[in-house]
Design a protein around this motif. Sequence first.
Motif, PDB file in Angstrom:
ATOM      1  N   LYS A 252     -55.304 -27.054  31.909  1.00 25.18           N
ATOM      2  CA  LYS A 252     -56.355 -26.270  31.255  1.00 25.18           C
ATOM      3  C   LYS A 252     -57.763 -26.613  31.731  1.00 25.18           C
ATOM      4  N   LYS A 253     -57.962 -27.856  32.225  1.00 24.44           N
ATOM      5  CA  LYS A 253     -59.317 -28.274  32.543  1.00 24.44           C
ATOM      6  C   LYS A 253     -59.537 -28.603  34.017  1.00 24.44           C
ATOM      7  N   TYR A 254     -58.502 -29.114  34.690  1.00 18.37           N
ATOM      8  CA  TYR A 254     -58.717 -29.525  36.075  1.00 18.37           C
ATOM      9  C   TYR A 254     -58.244 -28.457  37.057  1.00 18.37           C
ATOM     10  N   PHE A 255     -56.945 -28.189  37.099  1.00 23.51           N
ATOM     11  CA  PHE A 255     -56.422 -27.229  38.063  1.00 23.51           C
ATOM     12  C   PHE A 255     -56.622 -25.776  37.626  1.00 23.51           C
ATOM     13  N   LEU A 256     -56.742 -25.570  36.322  1.00 22.75           N
ATOM     14  CA  LEU A 256     -56.887 -24.222  35.749  1.00 22.75           C
ATOM     15  C   LEU A 256     -55.706 -23.329  36.137  1.00 22.75           C
ATOM     16  N   ILE A 257     -54.530 -23.945  36.202  1.00 21.95           N
ATOM     17  CA  ILE A 257     -53.279 -23.246  36.504  1.00 21.95           C
ATOM     18  C   ILE A 257     -52.239 -23.759  35.523  1.00 21.95           C
ATOM     19  N   ASP A 258     -51.617 -22.881  34.763  1.00 22.95           N
ATOM     20  CA  ASP A 258     -50.643 -23.298  33.767  1.00 22.95           C
ATOM     21  C   ASP A 258     -49.465 -24.017  34.412  1.00 22.95           C
ATOM     22  N   PHE A 259     -48.946 -25.014  33.725  1.00 25.49           N
ATOM     23  CA  PHE A 259     -47.707 -25.651  34.155  1.00 25.49           C
ATOM     24  C   PHE A 259     -46.606 -24.596  34.110  1.00 25.49           C
ATOM     25  N   PRO A 260     -45.895 -24.353  35.200  1.00 23.46           N
ATOM     26  CA  PRO A 260     -45.028 -23.174  35.279  1.00 23.46           C
ATOM     27  C   PRO A 260     -43.651 -23.310  34.650  1.00 23.46           C
ATOM     28  N   LEU A 261     -43.301 -24.495  34.150  1.00 21.44           N
ATOM     29  CA  LEU A 261     -41.964 -24.683  33.575  1.00 21.44           C
ATOM     30  C   LEU A 261     -42.047 -24.747  32.055  1.00 21.44           C
ATOM     31  N   LEU A 313     -47.622 -36.594  37.106  1.00 17.32           N
ATOM     32  CA  LEU A 313     -47.920 -35.271  36.559  1.00 17.32           C
ATOM     33  C   LEU A 313     -48.876 -34.506  37.472  1.00 17.32           C
ATOM     34  N   ALA A 314     -49.733 -35.194  38.211  1.00 12.68           N
ATOM     35  CA  ALA A 314     -50.557 -34.507  39.213  1.00 12.68           C
ATOM     36  C   ALA A 314     -49.674 -33.877  40.285  1.00 12.68           C
ATOM     37  N   HIS A 315     -48.566 -34.542  40.594  1.00 16.99           N
ATOM     38  CA  HIS A 315     -47.622 -33.996  41.578  1.00 16.99           C
ATOM     39  C   HIS A 315     -47.030 -32.660  41.146  1.00 16.99           C
ATOM     40  N   GLN A 316     -46.991 -32.390  39.856  1.00 13.37           N
ATOM     41  CA  GLN A 316     -46.383 -31.130  39.418  1.00 13.37           C
ATOM     42  C   GLN A 316     -47.124 -29.939  40.029  1.00 13.37           C
ATOM     43  N   TRP A 317     -48.392 -30.152  40.385  1.00 16.71           N
ATOM     44  CA  TRP A 317     -49.153 -29.147  41.113  1.00 16.71           C
ATOM     45  C   TRP A 317     -49.249 -29.514  42.593  1.00 16.71           C
ATOM     46  N   PHE A 318     -49.739 -30.702  42.881  1.00 16.90           N
ATOM     47  CA  PHE A 318     -49.944 -31.139  44.259  1.00 16.90           C
ATOM     48  C   PHE A 318     -48.680 -31.832  44.751  1.00 16.90           C
ATOM     49  N   GLY A 319     -47.738 -31.048  45.262  1.00  9.73           N
ATOM     50  CA  GLY A 319     -46.470 -31.585  45.728  1.00  9.73           C
ATOM     51  C   GLY A 319     -45.325 -30.687  45.334  1.00  9.73           C
ATOM     52  N   ASP A 320     -45.298 -30.275  44.059  1.00  8.95           N
ATOM     53  CA  ASP A 320     -44.212 -29.429  43.575  1.00  8.95           C
ATOM     54  C   ASP A 320     -44.582 -27.946  43.664  1.00  8.95           C
ATOM     55  N   TYR A 321     -45.689 -27.580  43.062  1.00  5.98           N
ATOM     56  CA  TYR A 321     -46.191 -26.200  43.071  1.00  5.98           C
ATOM     57  C   TYR A 321     -46.598 -25.793  44.490  1.00  5.98           C
ATOM     58  N   VAL A 322     -47.314 -26.672  45.160  1.00  7.13           N
ATOM     59  CA  VAL A 322     -47.641 -26.514  46.578  1.00  7.13           C
ATOM     60  C   VAL A 322     -47.171 -27.782  47.290  1.00  7.13           C
ATOM     61  N   THR A 323     -46.390 -27.610  48.347  1.00  3.51           N
ATOM     62  CA  THR A 323     -45.704 -28.731  48.994  1.00  3.51           C
ATOM     63  C   THR A 323     -46.113 -28.822  50.451  1.00  3.51           C
ATOM     64  N   MET A 324     -46.180 -30.058  50.965  1.00  5.73           N
ATOM     65  CA  MET A 324     -46.499 -30.225  52.390  1.00  5.73           C
ATOM     66  C   MET A 324     -45.406 -29.577  53.233  1.00  5.73           C
ATOM     67  N   THR A 421     -58.391 -25.607  43.146  1.00  6.09           N
ATOM     68  CA  THR A 421     -57.734 -24.502  42.434  1.00  6.09           C
ATOM     69  C   THR A 421     -57.534 -23.315  43.372  1.00  6.09           C
ATOM     70  N   ARG A 422     -58.513 -23.023  44.203  1.00  2.00           N
ATOM     71  CA  ARG A 422     -58.385 -21.951  45.196  1.00  2.00           C
ATOM     72  C   ARG A 422     -57.196 -22.217  46.118  1.00  2.00           C
ATOM     73  N   TYR A 423     -57.089 -23.444  46.581  1.00  2.00           N
ATOM     74  CA  TYR A 423     -55.995 -23.851  47.482  1.00  2.00           C
ATOM     75  C   TYR A 423     -54.636 -23.682  46.802  1.00  2.00           C
ATOM     76  N   LEU A 424     -54.524 -24.145  45.573  1.00  2.00           N
ATOM     77  CA  LEU A 424     -53.244 -24.058  44.867  1.00  2.00           C
ATOM     78  C   LEU A 424     -52.853 -22.608  44.608  1.00  2.00           C
ATOM     79  N   ASN A 425     -53.793 -21.801  44.216  1.00  2.00           N
ATOM     80  CA  ASN A 425     -53.493 -20.387  43.965  1.00  2.00           C
ATOM     81  C   ASN A 425     -53.081 -19.669  45.239  1.00  2.00           C
ATOM     82  N   ALA A 426     -53.722 -20.009  46.349  1.00  2.00           N
ATOM     83  CA  ALA A 426     -53.437 -19.331  47.612  1.00  2.00           C
ATOM     84  C   ALA A 426     -52.053 -19.668  48.150  1.00  2.00           C
TER      85      ALA A 426
END
Length: 943
Positions: A252-261, A313-324, A421-426
């Motif tokens: 809600k405050k950092y990534f501004l992207i809902d946890f998808p699960l 929990l940061a990995h749930q976005w940086f790693g899981d949602y968007v992966t190398m 957030t732009r990177y994760l959404n893209a």
Amino acid sequence: MRLPTDVLPTSYIIQLLPFIQVGNFTTDGHIDILVECKKATSSISMNAADLKIDNKTITVVDDENNTPFEVVSLIDQQTEREIITINLKTPLVVGKTYKISMKFVSILNDELRGFYRSTYEENGIQKYLAVSQMEAPDARRAFPCFDEPNMKAVFTIIVGYKNDKMSAISNMPVNKTEPIANMPGYMWNHFNPSVKMSSYLVAMMVSEFVSETSNPEFSPGIVYKIWARPSFRNQTAYSAEIGPKILNDYAKKYFLIDFPLPKMDMAAIPDFAAGAMENWGLVTYRETDLLYDPKKSSASAKQRVATIIAHELAHQWFGDYVTMDWWNVIWLNEGFASYMEYPGTDYVEPGFEMNEQFTVTDLHYVFGIDALESSRPIDFQVNTPDEINQMFDAISYEKGSCIIRMCANFLGEPVFRRGVTRYLNAHAYGNTVQQDLWKALQQQANQENIILPDTVENIMETWTRQMGFPVINVTRSYNANNGATASQQRFLLRKNPNSTDTNVYKWWVPLTYTNNFSAPAESSWLPGSNDSIQISRLPGSSSDWIIFNVGQEGYYRVIYDERNLNLIREQLMKSHTVISKKNRAQILDDYLNVARANLTSYVSAMELTRYLTNEHDYAPWTAASVALDYIDVMFYGLRDERDWKDYMTGLVTPLYNHVKYTESASDVHLTVFTRSQALNWACGKLNISDCVQNADRDYHAWMANDAKELSPNLRRLISCTAIADGSRPEWKFGFDKYVSSTLPNEKTELLRAITCTVNVTILNEMLVMMITNNSDIRLQDASTLFSNIAANPVGHQVAMDFLTNRWNEISAYFGGFQGFGGGTMARLFRSLCNRVNTQAKLNQLKKLRSDHPAELGSSKSVSQGMEVAEANVLWVQQHYDTIVNWLKSQQSVATTQPTVATTPSTVATTPSTASSVYLDNFSALIMAVLAGFWSLTRFCSFP
């Protein structure tokens, strides 16, 4: 070793039935994989390792009309390539979808990888569970798959279990439960299809664990549970509170992207190679890294739990949602999660002062590794599973976090957040390379009119494409304009005269500088194409000191001209708090290390340490403690060691007097940590009798009445002191408490404490236990035990001889157990390197390496360890006499230091007994605990 891309998976249905009570420890499996043909081919290659595939059950059919393809053969290269290839009589058609099916049996191994078994004891009964650890390339040990991170797919998991107090969980919620046909008492759990994800994030667990459900207000819309063995349920409340809060804050405050699960499970595993693993929706942890007892756990244990949860929990976005895209840029996962540990923890625990801790945990630690010629670039090509596992190191984690922090600082943290957030959404549910991150940050910078001297990509690639970092030489002009020249060179602890490295190292360096920490810093850029720049005007006048790298936000060291250094030294001696805590830590760490690298005199560096008699803050003392501990190790056993101890006694005594041995209810978090630094020196290295006597008194009171608990924050230090100062009864009591402890944090602390003994027989006994089946030393803890014995001055030679003489036995015992950061044997060898300070020990180390080229020859950590050991021997030759002469010049100062009066006795500096060696391993360990650093357990994911 890479798979062809002729066909790519779109979805899996994986059915697994583990047998964890029958005794054969295998898993019956069946898999259906839908693949899309990208290029006409008559062969399908996928990953498999240690699987027994039923060739008769292999089918390939056209998914549209169910037309079968004739399977000609299966080429099984599991041993040499971890690949199987299905050869077909006719080729697949581009654009069509096919279903591959087969049955298989996997081993429910005890190597802590793939789908494996773990054990624990509950009410005197041995219990088993089956749990997964797929990262890095180990999903292939659980089921045949396309085990590469950029071959994402949807996974539908079906797990069987015995319906006798057991349950099964996976990444997604349970969709349906039904009996297993012809197997009375067994059930299938059908889980909802996952989101699109990489194979290394697949997770499942079958256990008798119980769960604690978090308050739904903490993370609305997400069912959040903590799983642990029943007897540990009372240690889950802290994780159940902070976990969902951190998750919600990120969303809600950092990534501004809902946890998808729709749910999040976190499980505490008794046997676990990593610190934790970020499986999407089912994060697994070592018990010591998830469980916390508010009455019995230490402040450092509490912080470790919080930081690792924030990391995962940061990995749930940086790693899981968007992966190398591939493992060469695993730092995109690990560096960002390591960076996010700090704001994530700060959100739920502002009193931890995480921002002050960053430099002395992540930054100063990785400087020591990245200053070696055997370091590596952040972006580093890897191919084999062994090479991939070695990527889970300080360069991916700590250096990655440091350059992200630097980037956030020069962009401005709010701009950086919005760029992330732009990177994760893209790239949602996709794979990326590092240029994708730079592009998103550049777009955000352009949108917000942030002016940079070059593109984000060109700036940051100088930090990711080449190893190392610069030291900035600042030479002031002291004229009317008060300008300066700033030049850069690569910082190396030791330059190899025979080096064949022809790279010209230059970086885009964001320079910041100030003479007033209450005002905004000024800044300039040192271009990646330049050796130096002229700064036309500095703030203040030529009579004012200037400090560069404000807050040590930049990934570089600084050396000043002698006049400016004297101005800084005078300020520290006069009123040190005028300079910020982080920059006081920076100055100490920079100068004690540039002196070690022969870039300035040790006299200049040691003169700076004199102000420490007035220093009481955590960050400066931690920086000083780590750097001075290196000198302490180098002086060990040499003729002038007593002069060194006398000088350090003069520095430490005022700090010990300030924080005192006894804790106070008013202690803030960092005061607790600072006391550990003070007692580390006072009790162990310097033998201040008040400290040793207090520790011995408290430990023997515990021995007399084990219901009389030691302070959680001092438990390891007190135990370590008394065990080193005592004999077998003291060790045996500590060992028995370690074995019987039901508190994971306490168990880890006591494991380290028992290695403080100076009894060679007992040290050898522990090493034998380390490689004995069903002993009290778990496989996951073996490296911790060995590295702590190797860090004990007496134990160092014992550990080296043990590894030398019983190499084959040790190697056979560990077998396939890798853990994060590479093979076990390489990690054991690496832990021997830091204390080498004589040519004789160096020769023994060299012979050990040359005798085992297969296990040690290609290991990056082994190369780094040898470089450290060689540099240590050279250091004694180059710097020992300089420091001795300076110490003798300071003896009159040291003898005038006031005696510290404490209750119940007066501090004395007479050596106690054997305790003079017991805590030489503690300063490294306190950093490991406080930082969560992985390094004993850091490389970890910390996946």
